[in-house]
Enzyme design. Structure first.
Site, PDB file in Angstrom:
ATOM      1  N   CYS A   1      38.724  37.542  28.447  1.00  0.00           N
ATOM      2  CA  CYS A   1      39.194  36.454  29.302  1.00  0.00           C
ATOM      3  C   CYS A   1      38.327  35.210  29.131  1.00  0.00           C
ATOM      4  O   CYS A   1      38.458  34.264  29.899  1.00  0.00           O
ATOM      5  CB  CYS A   1      39.206  36.895  30.766  1.00  0.00           C
ATOM      6  SG  CYS A   1      37.578  37.367  31.409  1.00  0.00           S
TER       7      CYS A   1
ATOM      8  N   PHE B   1      34.592  49.725  28.202  1.00  0.00           N
ATOM      9  CA  PHE B   1      34.883  48.918  29.389  1.00  0.00           C
ATOM     10  C   PHE B   1      36.322  49.223  29.820  1.00  0.00           C
ATOM     11  O   PHE B   1      37.146  48.327  30.015  1.00  0.00           O
ATOM     12  CB  PHE B   1      34.710  47.423  29.115  1.00  0.00           C
ATOM     13  CG  PHE B   1      33.375  47.029  28.545  1.00  0.00           C
ATOM     14  CD1 PHE B   1      32.277  46.805  29.364  1.00  0.00           C
ATOM     15  CD2 PHE B   1      33.218  46.875  27.178  1.00  0.00           C
ATOM     16  CE1 PHE B   1      31.048  46.430  28.833  1.00  0.00           C
ATOM     17  CE2 PHE B   1      31.995  46.502  26.632  1.00  0.00           C
ATOM     18  CZ  PHE B   1      30.911  46.278  27.459  1.00  0.00           C
TER      19      PHE B   1
ATOM     20  N   CYS C   1      53.888  23.411  43.878  1.00  0.00           N
ATOM     21  CA  CYS C   1      53.338  23.822  45.168  1.00  0.00           C
ATOM     22  C   CYS C   1      52.984  22.619  46.026  1.00  0.00           C
ATOM     23  O   CYS C   1      52.443  21.624  45.536  1.00  0.00           O
ATOM     24  CB  CYS C   1      52.090  24.671  44.926  1.00  0.00           C
ATOM     25  SG  CYS C   1      51.284  25.270  46.432  1.00  0.00           S
TER      26      CYS C   1
ATOM     27  N   CYS D   1      44.506  22.192  47.278  1.00  0.00           N
ATOM     28  CA  CYS D   1      43.991  23.529  46.982  1.00  0.00           C
ATOM     29  C   CYS D   1      43.430  23.557  45.569  1.00  0.00           C
ATOM     30  O   CYS D   1      44.003  22.970  44.651  1.00  0.00           O
ATOM     31  CB  CYS D   1      45.127  24.541  47.123  1.00  0.00           C
ATOM     32  SG  CYS D   1      44.805  26.150  46.392  1.00  0.00           S
TER      33      CYS D   1
ATOM     34  N   GLU E   1      33.205  53.696  30.950  1.00  0.00           N
ATOM     35  CA  GLU E   1      33.168  52.685  32.009  1.00  0.00           C
ATOM     36  C   GLU E   1      31.954  52.937  32.893  1.00  0.00           C
ATOM     37  O   GLU E   1      31.536  54.088  33.080  1.00  0.00           O
ATOM     38  CB  GLU E   1      34.459  52.767  32.831  1.00  0.00           C
ATOM     39  CG  GLU E   1      34.510  51.960  34.098  1.00  0.00           C
ATOM     40  CD  GLU E   1      34.366  50.465  33.867  1.00  0.00           C
ATOM     41  OE1 GLU E   1      33.515  49.857  34.558  1.00  0.00           O
ATOM     42  OE2 GLU E   1      35.071  49.918  33.000  1.00  0.00           O
TER      43      GLU E   1
ATOM     44  N   GLN F   1      44.438  44.168  35.794  1.00  0.00           N
ATOM     45  CA  GLN F   1      44.841  42.918  35.162  1.00  0.00           C
ATOM     46  C   GLN F   1      45.679  42.107  36.139  1.00  0.00           C
ATOM     47  O   GLN F   1      46.457  42.653  36.919  1.00  0.00           O
ATOM     48  CB  GLN F   1      45.635  43.194  33.884  1.00  0.00           C
ATOM     49  CG  GLN F   1      44.847  43.909  32.795  1.00  0.00           C
ATOM     50  CD  GLN F   1      43.795  43.020  32.138  1.00  0.00           C
ATOM     51  OE1 GLN F   1      43.738  41.811  32.358  1.00  0.00           O
ATOM     52  NE2 GLN F   1      42.940  43.633  31.328  1.00  0.00           N
TER      53      GLN F   1
END
Length: 409
Positions: free
Chosen positions: A366, A272, A62, A68, A292, A245
Site C-alpha cells: 500500500c 505477513f 459528498c 472533511c 504472521e 483489505q
C-alpha cells in the site's frame, strides 16, 4: 494578503503544487492548470478564490468535501484522477531505475469501503462521529460518506449512540467499524477501558442495535455473533481488530493476480499473511505455509483450516518478520511466495528473498515508495519484474495499492 498562483502539477500527497517567490506552495483541493488566489503560510496554502478552474474539475460526490479530510480528490474527473493515481506507482518505481510493465489501474467504485476508522468524541450536544478536518485536529461530524458501504453509513446514528455510552469525555478516540457477513464488527480504542457498569450498558446496547461484536483494544466486550468473512471458499472469523483489505473488490483483484502468478508453484509461502487473505485462495492449488506476528490472526487461520475440506495442506506460524525474517536457507523448500507487509515495507525480508532460489514472488504493498525499495533489492538479487498492477483501493485519496509479480530463473 493573498497571492495569485498557477497550479503546475499534482503532488504525491494529493495537493496541487504552485511556484511562488518563497518557493513551492502546496494548495489543497486544486487541480493542475488552475489559477487561484491563495493565502500562504510556511509552504502551505489556503485557497481564497478560484479564478480559472480546470476543465477537469467536477462536482464532488459528498456534501462534506473540503471540510472533511477523509477524501481530497473528489473534485477531479475520473480519467485524469485515475491516470495520476497510476503515476504514483510509475514515479516511485521508475525513480529507482526499475524496468517493469505498469498495467492499467484497477478501479474501485464508490460505496465499497467495508472497513472505516472513524474519529469520535462526546460533546455537550451529544456524540460526534466523523473524520478530522483536512490538515487539522478539528473533528467534522458527518451525515454521509460516499466511499463507505451502505451497511455502515445507514448505521451512523446507531454508532453515535454507542459512542455516547463509551464516553471518553471531550477527548478524541477511534472507532473502527467493519462490515462483515454477520453484521458490524466494532473496535474502540483510546477511550479508556470500560468499568463494570459501562460494560453492562454497552452489552445491552450492542444487543439492542444488533451489532455483531464490540471490542476494546483487542478485548471482546460482547460478541452476539462472530464476525464472518470469506477468503475464497473459506469462512473465517475475524479476530478483534483484525486486518481486512479495505474493499472486497480490491481484495479479489489482488488475490486473483497473486494466485494466478503462483498457480504452478507446488509449495508456497505467505508472509505477513493476516487472517488468510491470500493463503486460503492459494491453498486451492498448492500447499501453503502462512506466517504472521499477530496471535489472533494466526488463531483465526488455524481454526478455519480445521473445518474446511478440499484444500491443499495449510500450516501456520507466528513470527515477527521484521525481527526474524525468513532466511534464504529457510526459503529453499518453497517455489512460490507472496508478501504483503505494512506501509513500512519488508526490507529485511526482501534481502533474504533476493538471496533465495524461490522462482515466483508476488509483492503486495500500500506504499509505492517502500515497494520500490523492496523491488530494487529483489532485482539486484536476480529477479525480473514481470508485471506491476496498481489498485485504487483507497478511492479519492492519495493512497494506492500495487501488486508486483516477479520471477527468477
Amino acid at each position: 494578503m493573498s497571492t495569485r498562483v498557477t497550479i503546475e502539477r499534482m503532488g504525491a500527497g494529493g495537493d496541487g503544487i504552485a511556484a511562488t517567490a518563497a518557493g513551492s506552495a502546496y494548495v489543497p483541493f486544486s487541480l493542475p492548470g488552475e489559477v487561484a488566489n491563495v493565502a500562504l503560510e510556511n509552504g502551505r496554502a489556503t485557497m481564497m478564490a478560484l479564478i480559472e478552474p480546470s476543465p477537469e474539475r467536477v462536482a464532488p460526490a459528498c456534501r462534506h468535501f473540503e471540510e472533511c479530510g477523509g477524501c481530497t480528490l473528489q473534485h477531479w474527473q475520473d480519467s485524469a484522477y485515475q491516470e495520476w493515481k497510476r503515476s504514483l506507482v510509475q514515479d516511485a518505481l521508475g525513480g529507482r531505475g526499475l524496468l517493469f510493465k505498469l498495467e492499467p489501474l484497477v478501479t474501485c467504485a464508490p460505496q465499497t469501503r467495508r472497513r472505516t476508522v472513524f474519529a469520535v468524541r462526546t460533546s455537550e450536544r451529544g456524540a460526534v462521529l466523523g473524520f478530522n478536518k483536512h490538515q487539522s485536529h478539528e473533528l467534522i461530524d458527518i451525515a454521509e460518506c460516499p466511499i463507505t458501504v451502505p451497511e455502515i453509513v445507514s448505521r451512523l446514528d446507531d454508532l453515535r449512540d454507542l459512542v455516547a455510552v463509551l464516553g471518553g469525555g471531550m477527548k478524541l478516540f477511534k472507532l473502527t467499524v467493519t462490515s462483515t457477513a454477520s453484521g458490524l464488527d466494532i473496535t474502540a480504542s483510546g477511550c479508556g477501558a470500560p468499568d463494570a457498569a459501562k460494560r453492562q450498558a454497552l452489552t445491552a446496547l450492542v444487543i439492542k442495535k444488533d451489532f455483531a461484536r464490540l471490542s476494546f483494544e483487542g478485548e471482546i466486550i460482547v460478541e452476539p455473533r462472530k464476525p464472518l468473512v470469506h477468503f475464497g471458499k473459506v469462512p473465517v472469523f475475524l479476530p478483534p481488530g483484525g486486518f481486512l483489505q479495505a474493499t472486497a473488490e480490491a481484495e479479489e483483484a489482488m488475490c486473483n493476480l497473486v494466485a494466478g502468478h503462483l498457480a504452478k508453484s507446488k509449495k508456497t509461502l505467505d508472509l505477513f499473511c493476516g487472517s488468510g487473505t491470500f493463503a486460503f485462495r492459494m491453498a486451492e492449488k498448492s500447499s501453503v505455509h502462512a506466517v504472521e506476528s499477530d496471535q489472533g490472526a494466526v488463531a483465526a487461520i488455524d481454526r478455519s483450516v480445521r473445518f474446511v475440506q478440499g484444500l491443499k495442506p495449510v500450516s501456520v506460524e507466528r513470527r515477527d518478520l521484521f525481527r526474524r525474517p525468513f532466511l534464504a536457507r529457510e526459503l529453499a523448500p518453497f517455489n512460490g511466495l507472496v508478501f504483503d507487509p505494512p506501509r513500512a515495507g519488508a526490507e529485511a525480508q526482501a534481502i533474504e528473498i533476493a538471496k533465495s532460489s524461490v522462482s515466483k514472488v508476488a509483492a503486495v504493498s500500500c506504499n509505492p515508495v517502500t515497494l520500490a525499495r523492496d523491488l530494487s533489492i529483489l532485482v539486484k538479487g536476480g529477479y525480473k519484474i514481470d508485471r506491476v498492477v496498481p489498485v485504487d483501493q483507497f478511492l479519492w485519496s492519495s493512497h494506492v495499492e500495487a501488486v508486483a509479480l516477479l520471477s527468477k530463473k
